[in-house]
Design a protein around this motif. Structure first.
Motif, mmCIF file in Angstrom:
data_model
loop_
_atom_site.group_PDB
_atom_site.id
_atom_site.type_symbol
_atom_site.label_atom_id
_atom_site.label_comp_id
_atom_site.label_asym_id
_atom_site.label_seq_id
_atom_site.Cartn_x
_atom_site.Cartn_y
_atom_site.Cartn_z
ATOM 1 N N GLY A 232 0.846 -1.189 0.000
ATOM 2 C CA GLY A 232 0.000 0.000 0.000
ATOM 3 C C GLY A 232 0.878 1.233 0.000
ATOM 4 N N SER A 233 0.231 2.389 0.222
ATOM 5 C CA SER A 233 1.016 3.621 0.201
ATOM 6 C C SER A 233 0.370 4.691 1.084
ATOM 7 C CB SER A 233 1.121 4.145 -1.235
ATOM 8 O OG SER A 233 -0.166 4.477 -1.702
ATOM 9 N N VAL A 234 1.150 5.704 1.384
ATOM 10 C CA VAL A 234 0.634 6.853 2.135
ATOM 11 C C VAL A 234 1.027 8.151 1.423
ATOM 12 C CG1 VAL A 234 0.257 6.157 4.535
ATOM 13 C CG2 VAL A 234 2.573 6.447 3.735
ATOM 14 N N PRO A 235 0.084 9.106 1.344
ATOM 15 C CA PRO A 235 0.414 10.382 0.720
ATOM 16 C C PRO A 235 1.194 11.264 1.701
ATOM 17 C CG PRO A 235 -1.910 10.334 1.352
ATOM 18 C CD PRO A 235 -1.324 9.044 1.802
ATOM 19 N N LEU A 236 2.308 11.798 1.248
ATOM 20 C CA LEU A 236 3.151 12.586 2.155
ATOM 21 C C LEU A 236 3.707 13.836 1.495
ATOM 22 C CD1 LEU A 236 5.316 9.773 3.799
ATOM 23 C CD2 LEU A 236 3.409 10.983 4.856
ATOM 24 N N VAL A 237 3.789 14.906 2.285
ATOM 25 C CA VAL A 237 4.405 16.162 1.858
ATOM 26 C C VAL A 237 5.308 16.638 2.988
ATOM 27 C CG1 VAL A 237 3.984 18.562 1.163
ATOM 28 C CG2 VAL A 237 2.318 16.790 0.568
ATOM 29 N N ASP A 238 6.564 16.843 2.706
ATOM 30 C CA ASP A 238 7.523 17.305 3.711
ATOM 31 C C ASP A 238 7.499 16.443 4.977
ATOM 32 O OD1 ASP A 238 8.784 19.357 2.308
ATOM 33 O OD2 ASP A 238 7.146 20.743 2.707
ATOM 34 N N LYS A 239 7.608 15.151 4.777
ATOM 35 C CA LYS A 239 7.620 14.214 5.911
ATOM 36 C C LYS A 239 8.671 13.139 5.668
ATOM 37 C CE LYS A 239 4.152 15.397 8.663
ATOM 38 N NZ LYS A 239 4.355 15.730 10.063
ATOM 39 N N SER A 240 9.153 12.618 6.791
ATOM 40 C CA SER A 240 10.044 11.460 6.743
ATOM 41 C C SER A 240 9.213 10.199 6.928
ATOM 42 C CB SER A 240 11.053 11.583 7.877
ATOM 43 O OG SER A 240 11.587 10.317 8.167
ATOM 44 N N ILE A 241 9.591 9.139 6.245
ATOM 45 C CA ILE A 241 8.946 7.846 6.449
ATOM 46 C C ILE A 241 10.039 6.771 6.466
ATOM 47 C CG2 ILE A 241 8.265 7.854 3.985
ATOM 48 C CD1 ILE A 241 5.870 6.012 4.865
ATOM 49 N N VAL A 242 10.174 6.130 7.601
ATOM 50 C CA VAL A 242 11.274 5.180 7.801
ATOM 51 C C VAL A 242 10.705 3.812 8.154
ATOM 52 C CG1 VAL A 242 13.299 4.629 9.207
ATOM 53 C CG2 VAL A 242 12.785 7.011 8.679
ATOM 54 N N THR A 243 11.220 2.781 7.502
ATOM 55 C CA THR A 243 10.760 1.427 7.820
ATOM 56 C C THR A 243 11.917 0.566 8.310
ATOM 57 O OG1 THR A 243 8.982 1.564 6.206
ATOM 58 C CG2 THR A 243 9.641 -0.642 6.892
ATOM 59 N N SER A 244 11.670 -0.172 9.385
ATOM 60 C CA SER A 244 12.588 -1.217 9.839
ATOM 61 C C SER A 244 11.866 -2.542 9.657
ATOM 62 C CB SER A 244 12.909 -1.060 11.328
ATOM 63 O OG SER A 244 13.800 -0.005 11.519
ATOM 64 N N GLY A 245 12.525 -3.480 8.986
ATOM 65 C CA GLY A 245 11.877 -4.772 8.761
ATOM 66 C C GLY A 245 12.840 -5.917 8.983
ATOM 67 N N ILE A 285 15.705 11.301 11.706
ATOM 68 C CA ILE A 285 16.491 10.757 12.825
ATOM 69 C C ILE A 285 15.534 10.134 13.860
ATOM 70 C CG2 ILE A 285 16.657 12.951 14.123
ATOM 71 C CD1 ILE A 285 19.519 12.074 14.939
ATOM 72 N N ASP A 286 14.399 10.785 14.095
ATOM 73 C CA ASP A 286 13.430 10.261 15.066
ATOM 74 C C ASP A 286 12.757 8.994 14.527
ATOM 75 O OD1 ASP A 286 13.930 12.410 16.827
ATOM 76 O OD2 ASP A 286 12.596 13.685 15.672
ATOM 77 N N GLY A 287 12.414 9.028 13.241
ATOM 78 C CA GLY A 287 11.776 7.859 12.631
ATOM 79 C C GLY A 287 12.699 6.659 12.618
ATOM 80 N N ASP A 288 13.990 6.914 12.379
ATOM 81 C CA ASP A 288 14.964 5.822 12.328
ATOM 82 C C ASP A 288 15.018 5.096 13.678
ATOM 83 O OD1 ASP A 288 16.914 4.159 11.390
ATOM 84 O OD2 ASP A 288 18.448 5.691 11.110
ATOM 85 N N VAL A 289 15.186 5.871 14.733
ATOM 86 C CA VAL A 289 15.267 5.292 16.080
ATOM 87 C C VAL A 289 13.956 4.576 16.442
ATOM 88 C CG1 VAL A 289 15.386 5.833 18.531
ATOM 89 C CG2 VAL A 289 16.922 6.994 16.929
ATOM 90 N N LEU A 290 12.854 5.279 16.223
ATOM 91 C CA LEU A 290 11.568 4.723 16.673
ATOM 92 C C LEU A 290 11.178 3.468 15.900
ATOM 93 C CD1 LEU A 290 9.601 8.020 17.325
ATOM 94 C CD2 LEU A 290 10.308 6.335 19.045
ATOM 95 N N SER A 291 11.492 3.412 14.605
ATOM 96 C CA SER A 291 11.124 2.207 13.846
ATOM 97 C C SER A 291 11.872 0.999 14.399
ATOM 98 C CB SER A 291 11.378 2.401 12.349
ATOM 99 O OG SER A 291 12.733 2.631 12.108
ATOM 100 N N THR A 292 13.131 1.184 14.742
ATOM 101 C CA THR A 292 13.921 0.084 15.305
ATOM 102 C C THR A 292 13.389 -0.285 16.690
ATOM 103 O OG1 THR A 292 15.835 1.004 14.127
ATOM 104 C CG2 THR A 292 16.300 -0.655 15.814
#
Ligand code: AMP
Ligand code: MG
Length: 345
Positions: A232-245, A285-292
């Protein structure tokens, strides 16, 4: 007469607006460059007024990313982190302001995640060596021994000098430096006049501005089962999106998937029913930490943490193909793979 004149002016203004907004997309060109940085294949896409401007902006962004890698990599000889680890238990090291900033973010998140995110796990991470040729399942004794050297209070900071007090402890910024690098790359693109683009450093993505047609970027959420394709997908403007899998870096032994997210409480790669955690935030930086960290916490604790934080949204995918989305993103996420179902929590 006066009325007519203002109608003419208004019409002209509207026409101009139409021309401007209609023209812009055609004038902007898409420039893309792929480079190997921070142990991953980086992708930067920008819409720019000329090929030259776009190429230059991307080049400067990659230079900035390499500059961060040269400070924070564990393996590049002479980097701040390399020296800190080399002199552990022995000498203090004068580190760059930026390395200090990232270390301090790491310390802050250690508290917020009650130790699930721990930049002092280096010895354990090296022992597992996930993603390297030397990766193997260590013995219980080795794991117990490495876990003794992960006490974050052994990182001591005095102004700009840092010392690791425990000779066997190692710092690893692998769960945070990529996010920082994405944020800095975006700053560079902005300073080069780029208002639309996408930076992707191995799952740490930032969607800059709108697409050239003025609509939001639709950022795909990777299918954790295949490790490719999107669910799927999410619409984003001026946002970070980080995935840890767990599909990013791993090896299999029997039915067990040994992946790169280590649970500090057990010393083993997290074994729960999570396949991926995606965090949407203002800063990568926040998304990176929080996804992990949220990967380690699991659905209940993880979703509760996401909901408690301002300007943070999250999507968790489980091995049962359930998707949990936080309240601020639930309405806008589009699921294109009907094997996956949105669940309430
Ligand atoms: P990511 O790909 O952002 O999920 O980060 C995974 C990387 O972070 C690993 O390759 C390690 O370098 C590091 N790491 C693994 N487990 C942890 C943890 N519990 N806390 C902090 N860093 C970790
Ligand atoms: Mg991370």
């Amino acid at each position: 007469m006066k009325k007519n004149k203002s109608i003419v002016i208004l019409t002209l203004m509207l026409a101009l607006l139409f021309i401007l907004s209609g023209c812009k997309p055609q004038n902007l060109r898409l420039v893309k460059e792929v480079e190997f940085v921070l142990g991953t294949l980086g992708q930067i896409h920008v819409y720019s007024e000329s090929e030259k401007q776009g190429t230059q902006a991307i080049k400067n962004a990659y230079t900035r990313i390499r500059n961060i890698e040269n400070m924070m990599s564990t393996s590049i000889e002479g980097s701040d982190i390399f020296l800190l680890n080399e002199y552990a238990g022995d000498q203090q090291v004068n580190v760059d302001q930026e390395t200090l900033y990232v270390i301090n973010r790491g310390l802050l998140y250690y508290d917020l995640t009650e130790g699930d995110f721990n930049i002092a796990l280096g010895s354990l991470i090296n022992l597992w060596s996930i993603g390297k040729d030397t990766a193997r399942v260590p013995s219980h004794e080795e794991i117990t021994e490495a876990m003794k050297h992960t006490n974050i209070s052994d990182i001591s900071i005095d102004n700009q000098t840092v010392i690791i007090k425990d000779a066997n402890m190692r710092i690893d910024l692998g769960g945070v430096a990529k996010g920082y690098a994405v944020d800095e790359a975006i700053k560079v693109l902005r300073s080069e006049g780029i208002t639309s683009g996408l930076v992707n450093l191995g799952g740490d993505v930032y969607a800059l501005g709108n697409k050239s047609d003025g609509t939001p970027w639709n950022v795909g959420i990777q299918d954790p089962e295949l490790g490719s394709g999107v669910i799927g997908s999410v619409p984003l403007v001026d946002k970070s999106i980080v995935t840890s899998g767990d599909y990013e870096r791993y090896f299999m032994e029997g039915d067990v998937r040994y992946h790169h997210i280590i649970d500090p409480k057990t010393g083993y790669p997290v074994q729960n029913n999570l396949r991926s955690v995606t965090i949407i935030s203002d800063l990568s930086i926040d998304g990176d930490v929080l996804s992990t960290a949220i990967f380690i916490m699991g659905v209940d604790k993880g979703m509760a943490l996401i909901e408690s934080l301002d300007n943070i949204e999250g999507i968790i995918i489980t091995s049962e193909k359930e998707i949990y989305a936080s309240s601020g993103i639930k309405e806008s996420i589009k699921i294109s793979d009907n094997r996956y179902k949105l669940r309430e929590f």
